[in-house]
Write a protein that holds these residues in place. Sequence first.
Motif, PDB file in Angstrom:
ATOM      1  N   PHE A  71       0.807  -1.228   0.000  1.00  0.00           N
ATOM      2  CA  PHE A  71       0.000   0.000   0.000  1.00  0.00           C
ATOM      3  C   PHE A  71       0.836   1.274   0.000  1.00  0.00           C
ATOM      4  O   PHE A  71       0.288   2.363  -0.209  1.00  0.00           O
ATOM      5  CB  PHE A  71      -0.926   0.023   1.225  1.00  0.00           C
TER       6      PHE A  71
ATOM      7  N   SER B  87       0.756   3.061  -3.403  1.00  0.00           N
ATOM      8  CA  SER B  87      -0.586   3.539  -3.751  1.00  0.00           C
ATOM      9  C   SER B  87      -0.980   4.743  -2.909  1.00  0.00           C
ATOM     10  O   SER B  87      -1.541   5.733  -3.428  1.00  0.00           O
ATOM     11  CB  SER B  87      -1.607   2.415  -3.540  1.00  0.00           C
TER      12      SER B  87
ATOM     13  N   ALA C 197       0.885   7.778  -4.119  1.00  0.00           N
ATOM     14  CA  ALA C 197       0.333   8.297  -5.373  1.00  0.00           C
ATOM     15  C   ALA C 197      -0.960   9.048  -5.126  1.00  0.00           C
ATOM     16  O   ALA C 197      -1.218  10.099  -5.750  1.00  0.00           O
ATOM     17  CB  ALA C 197       0.106   7.147  -6.345  1.00  0.00           C
ATOM     18  N   ILE C 198      -1.777   8.579  -4.214  1.00  0.00           N
ATOM     19  CA  ILE C 198      -3.039   9.260  -3.901  1.00  0.00           C
ATOM     20  C   ILE C 198      -2.764  10.628  -3.284  1.00  0.00           C
ATOM     21  O   ILE C 198      -3.404  11.639  -3.621  1.00  0.00           O
ATOM     22  CB  ILE C 198      -3.898   8.389  -2.955  1.00  0.00           C
TER      23      ILE C 198
ATOM     24  N   ALA D  20      -4.520   5.939  -8.725  1.00  0.00           N
ATOM     25  CA  ALA D  20      -3.943   5.566  -7.427  1.00  0.00           C
ATOM     26  C   ALA D  20      -4.940   4.771  -6.590  1.00  0.00           C
ATOM     27  O   ALA D  20      -4.570   3.807  -5.899  1.00  0.00           O
ATOM     28  CB  ALA D  20      -3.501   6.827  -6.684  1.00  0.00           C
TER      29      ALA D  20
ATOM     30  N   GLY E  27      -5.034   1.315  -7.838  1.00  0.00           N
ATOM     31  CA  GLY E  27      -3.865   0.581  -7.374  1.00  0.00           C
ATOM     32  C   GLY E  27      -4.000   0.138  -5.923  1.00  0.00           C
ATOM     33  O   GLY E  27      -3.604  -0.964  -5.553  1.00  0.00           O
ATOM     34  N   ALA E  28      -4.576   1.013  -5.073  1.00  0.00           N
ATOM     35  CA  ALA E  28      -4.799   0.655  -3.669  1.00  0.00           C
ATOM     36  C   ALA E  28      -5.795  -0.493  -3.550  1.00  0.00           C
ATOM     37  O   ALA E  28      -5.625  -1.404  -2.732  1.00  0.00           O
ATOM     38  CB  ALA E  28      -5.281   1.874  -2.892  1.00  0.00           C
TER      39      ALA E  28
ATOM     40  N   ALA F 171      -4.043  -3.666  -4.456  1.00  0.00           N
ATOM     41  CA  ALA F 171      -3.158  -4.095  -3.365  1.00  0.00           C
ATOM     42  C   ALA F 171      -3.956  -4.743  -2.239  1.00  0.00           C
ATOM     43  O   ALA F 171      -3.520  -5.733  -1.619  1.00  0.00           O
ATOM     44  CB  ALA F 171      -2.367  -2.896  -2.841  1.00  0.00           C
TER      45      ALA F 171
END
Length: 243
Positions: free
Chosen positions: A120, A123, A126-127, A142, A145-146, A149
């Motif tokens: 995480f 991610s 990126a967020i 993002a 992606g989280a 994950a």
Amino acid sequence: MAQPPQPPNWGAQQQPPPHPGYPQQGGYPQQGGYPPPQGYPQPGQGYPPQQGYPQPGQGYPPQQGGYPPPGYPGAPAYPPPGYGAATGMAPAGFWIRFIAALVDGIIIGIPMMILMAILFGGSFGAIMSASTTNDEAAIAAAAAGAAGAFLIFIPIAIIIGWLYEALMLSSAAGATLGKRMVGVKVLKGDGTRLSFGRATGRHFAKAIVTPMIPFAIGYIMAGFTERKRALHDMIGDTMVVKS
């Protein structure tokens, strides 16, 4: 003067010859002159004792382990099923099990946190960077992606928790690291070692079924049931004892 004839002297009367080889009763042979059949009791004697039956004045013959047969007077109360094999091992109560679970949670939580940071970390970074620039496309990427994950982390966490407990409980020690630290172990209801399958069933019953009972009663049952068994112990026919 001639004497009258005297009656015969019965005491001096000759007795008939004894039957050869057989005991006489009062000097005379048995009825009809025949001896009793071989193996039958003689007059004044009881029947011969039968093998395995108690004799007059004696108790019941001891059974294996020194106990008389169940149901006879004086037979001791047998322990609950499964307790005999765990003789000398007292059941572990709620608080000692709680401490063991707390230690196991810390031990298994450390690698879980490392895994979460790996999965995480990128991610979340990126967020945060996308939110500062108000780039909606970057935020959506993002977030995706989280979510990916998270979908990877959950099955890995389930597998790690399952193998950690099932492999250790089915080992020769019969305990996880936390249980070893407080001196308890898990056995089958008959006091023998758990198989991997039974340890697996107990683990998932503890993780899924027991939490369904409100107010953690499924866990608290280990403090007041007869053999200190929680709900998952009853489901898996296991018991936690002091080693």
